[in-house]
Design a protein around this motif. Structure first.
Motif, mmCIF file in Angstrom:
data_model
loop_
_atom_site.group_PDB
_atom_site.id
_atom_site.type_symbol
_atom_site.label_atom_id
_atom_site.label_comp_id
_atom_site.label_asym_id
_atom_site.label_seq_id
_atom_site.Cartn_x
_atom_site.Cartn_y
_atom_site.Cartn_z
ATOM 1 N N ASP A 1 0.828 -1.198 0.000
ATOM 2 C CA ASP A 1 0.000 0.000 0.000
ATOM 3 C C ASP A 1 0.873 1.263 0.000
ATOM 4 O O ASP A 1 0.582 2.226 -0.712
ATOM 5 N N PHE A 2 1.957 1.255 0.775
ATOM 6 C CA PHE A 2 2.864 2.406 0.836
ATOM 7 C C PHE A 2 3.504 2.649 -0.528
ATOM 8 O O PHE A 2 3.572 3.791 -1.008
ATOM 9 N N LEU A 3 3.948 1.586 -1.183
ATOM 10 C CA LEU A 3 4.593 1.743 -2.483
ATOM 11 C C LEU A 3 3.583 2.196 -3.529
ATOM 12 O O LEU A 3 3.878 3.060 -4.372
ATOM 13 N N ARG A 4 2.396 1.600 -3.497
ATOM 14 C CA ARG A 4 1.380 1.925 -4.504
ATOM 15 C C ARG A 4 0.907 3.374 -4.384
ATOM 16 O O ARG A 4 0.693 4.051 -5.383
ATOM 17 N N THR A 5 0.759 3.861 -3.161
ATOM 18 C CA THR A 5 0.199 5.196 -2.961
ATOM 19 C C THR A 5 1.249 6.293 -2.967
ATOM 20 O O THR A 5 0.950 7.422 -3.341
ATOM 21 N N ARG A 6 2.482 5.974 -2.571
ATOM 22 C CA ARG A 6 3.489 7.035 -2.421
ATOM 23 C C ARG A 6 4.654 6.946 -3.404
ATOM 24 O O ARG A 6 5.328 7.955 -3.638
ATOM 25 N N LEU A 7 4.925 5.756 -3.958
ATOM 26 C CA LEU A 7 6.143 5.595 -4.759
ATOM 27 C C LEU A 7 5.899 4.971 -6.127
ATOM 28 O O LEU A 7 6.860 4.628 -6.821
ATOM 29 N N ARG A 8 4.655 4.833 -6.535
ATOM 30 C CA ARG A 8 4.362 4.147 -7.794
ATOM 31 C C ARG A 8 5.024 4.827 -8.989
ATOM 32 O O ARG A 8 5.407 4.156 -9.954
ATOM 33 N N GLN A 9 5.178 6.158 -8.925
ATOM 34 C CA GLN A 9 5.760 6.890 -10.043
ATOM 35 C C GLN A 9 7.287 6.937 -9.991
ATOM 36 O O GLN A 9 7.918 7.492 -10.888
ATOM 37 N N CYS A 10 7.855 6.363 -8.932
ATOM 38 C CA CYS A 10 9.316 6.430 -8.753
ATOM 39 C C CYS A 10 10.001 5.081 -8.917
ATOM 40 O O CYS A 10 11.124 5.010 -9.418
ATOM 41 N N ILE A 11 9.335 4.032 -8.460
ATOM 42 C CA ILE A 11 9.968 2.722 -8.338
ATOM 43 C C ILE A 11 9.370 1.748 -9.357
ATOM 44 O O ILE A 11 8.152 1.660 -9.511
#
Length: 580
Positions: free
Chosen positions: A80-90
């Protein structure tokens, strides 16, 4: 079956099998390997020298339980953290070992086929694979002393009875390269009497015997499972120690390289988009051999980068970093470097051998200790302890300089380090704690008794949310990292295989030139690694006069191609002729 009737895949496997297992029936064993791995003998080969990555690829390194929320499996919270906060980076997520384990935070595997129930399950891993490329660890050198295999070894049952490396206690093992100071052999009571088993890393991590072809078949079953679950990037943990021959160093042996070539051959035929990364924390010239001839690792960890880059930023001189970069060969197409400056482990010091003098290494270790770091040792060839690793969070490591100690330039220094990593040839990898500037976790070290715990903080979800909305440095770091990554991902000149040349701009300015593979975009990446202002003369760069030059960081246009730029302490510019 006559050899002339073998398929190309079978013929190539024959070469590897005959080298590794000269006493087995090669034809039968090849068939067993293919059947075990689920490959037809006429499976089409992958396209050679293909780059299954681009400048848009960025790796995140994290434990599955780095982020914990109440009443939720940690893998759910992380996703959830990656999908909501880092999806455009990672684009690539390296989830560190998520299997049942007995020690070493996952690297002493008890069962390679299941997910730790307290983390989640295979469906949680599959959920990651639907949005990201997933890198998984193949902990291939050793397994847990509490594994079924080792329990069976002690009772003489299969599987496991002959899966481990034994040595008599009077065997001359003085040439064996050690990453630790613990005794190499562990005494074990078995059904056949007392035996002594090989333990490269700890007495809970028993080295596997790859001279037994059944051990290879076990790992082919494991790899097939991971591929079936959607994992495509494979990190071969501690693979340099894989093959043991008493009387040698037992590191980087020819059979180890042969095994990697065999595994790559099979994995690529099973999944053309699969990628192998070798984790070999060894001197730089040895590390480079794991590319083979573009037939071993697709990526190798750039292990010399973290200590040399940290050293540059705390001394204010990039002399040794620049010399290292000039010595690095361009990676062949189909291979590249994995660049990182922080990870779940400490800052390895063996990769500085031949690059930093003992005096310089001692000064670096002493400075890190002043910043709250710890230093671990290994046993050297003379039996004396030698520095092996610095354990410290990257935020603390870059909190000051050798000359003046901690200062107020830590934020600028921290961003400069990551700007350099993002601009270099290769795929950049961020440890999750570097994205937010997590500090030393001394309390966790005291709790676990392990020095590496200092950089393995576990965040409670609500605490991290509060920190990222607070007034300290983490929200500033988090925002700045995302901005840097976004800029990098748009630049063709930052493709992992784009041309790179080191520039000579003095010891305080670490500079290099990148050019896109279509030769349309150039970027001059210039970084002030000192705590003093530095001047760069644009005339030294020979900027093409017909192009317009633009700094990707400040968005400033440079009309004067022969003027001067004054860079503040730890300021950097990415000067380009193409605005993307």
């Amino acid at each position: 079956m006559e050899h002339a009737s073998l398929t190309q895949l079978e013929q190539r496997l024959m070469e590897h099998v005959k080298t590794l297992y000269p006493d087995v029936n090669a034809l039968n064993f090849i068939k067993e390997c293919l059947d075990t791995f689920g490959i037809q003998p006429d499976a089409p080969p992958p396209q050679p020298h293909r780059n299954p990555w681009s400048q848009e690829d960025v790796v995140l390194i994290t434990y599955g339980d780095t982020l914990r929320r109440d009443n939720e499996p940690p893998l759910h919270s992380l996703h959830d953290f990656l999908r909501t906060r880092l999806r455009q980076c990672i684009s690539i997520v390296h989830i560190l070992p998520f299997f049942p384990y007995s020690s070493d935070d996952g690297f002493s595997v008890m069962d390679y086929t299941t997910v730790v129930p307290t983390l989640g399950d295979w469906e949680d891993i599959a959920a990651f694979t639907r949005e990201f490329k997933v890198m998984g660890d193949l902990v291939i050198n050793h397994c847990s002393s509490r594994s079924l295999w080792f329990e069976n070894y002690k009772t003489g049952q299969t599987p496991g009875a002959d899966y481990f490396v034994e040595a008599a206690p009077d065997t001359d093992l003085t040439q064996v390269v050690r990453p630790r100071t613990s005794p190499l052999l562990r005494e074990v009571a078995t059904a056949s009497g007392v035996r002594h088993v090989w333990c490269t890393f700890s007495h809970d991590q028993i080295d596997l015997n790859f001279r037994n072809p059944q051990v290879l078949l076990e790992f082919l079953r494991i790899l097939r499972l991971y591929l079936d679950k959607g994992v495509r990037w494979f990190r071969l943990d501690a693979v340099a120690f894989l093959w043991k021959t008493p009387g040698t160093s037992c590191i980087n042996l020819p059979e180890t390289h042969e095994m990697i070539r065999l595994l790559r051959l099979l994995i690529e035929h099973r999944a053309h988009d699969a990628v192998i990364i070798t984790e070999t924390n060894i001197p730089n010239h040895e590390n480079l051999t794991y590319f083979g001839n573009a037939n071993e690792a697709h990526l190798i960890y750039n292990f010399s980068l973290p200590p040399l880059l940290i050293n540059s930023l705390v001394t204010g001189s990039c002399e040794y970093l620049k010399k290292w970069l000039m010595s690095m060969p361009p990676a062949q197409q189909g291979t590249t470097y994995l660049n990182f400056i922080a990870s779940h482990d400490g800052v390895g010091l063996r990769p500085t051998e031949g690059l930093l003098s003992d005096w310089e290494l001692d000064a670096l270790v002493s400075t890190m200790q002043k910043f709250g770091g710890k230093a671990s040792a290994r046993t050297g060839p003379d039996g004396q302890p030698k520095f092996y690793e610095i354990n410290i969070s990257l935020w603390n490591a870059l909190s000051g300089t050798v000359q003046h100690g901690p200062d107020n330039l830590g934020f600028a220094r921290f961003l400069c380090a990551h700007a350099i990593m993002l601009a270099l040839e290769g795929v950049p990898a961020f440890y999750i704690h570097s994205l937010i500037g997590t500090e030393n976790d001394d309390e966790r070290v005291e709790h676990t008794g392990q020095l590496r715990s200092i950089n393995r903080h576990i965040w409670r979800g609500e605490d991290l949310d509060a920190v990222l909305q607070g007034e300290g440095h983490p929200p500033k770091v988090f925002a700045a990292m995302q901005k840097l990554i976004a800029i990098r991902r748009r630049q063709k000149a930052f493709h992992p295989n784009a041309t790179q040349y080191t520039l000579h701009t003095g010891d305080a300015l670490f500079s290099f030139w990148r050019q896109s593979q279509d030769r349309m975009q150039s970027i001059f990446a210039i970084h002030n690694v000192s705590d003093q202002p530095q001047t760069i003369n644009l005339a030294e760069l020979n900027l093409i006069s017909t192009d317009q030059w633009f700094d990707l960081i400040s968005e400033q246009i440079f009309e004067d191609r022969v003027g001067q730029i004054i860079l503040r302490p730890y300021q950097y510019i990415w000067l380009t002729n193409v605005r993307l």
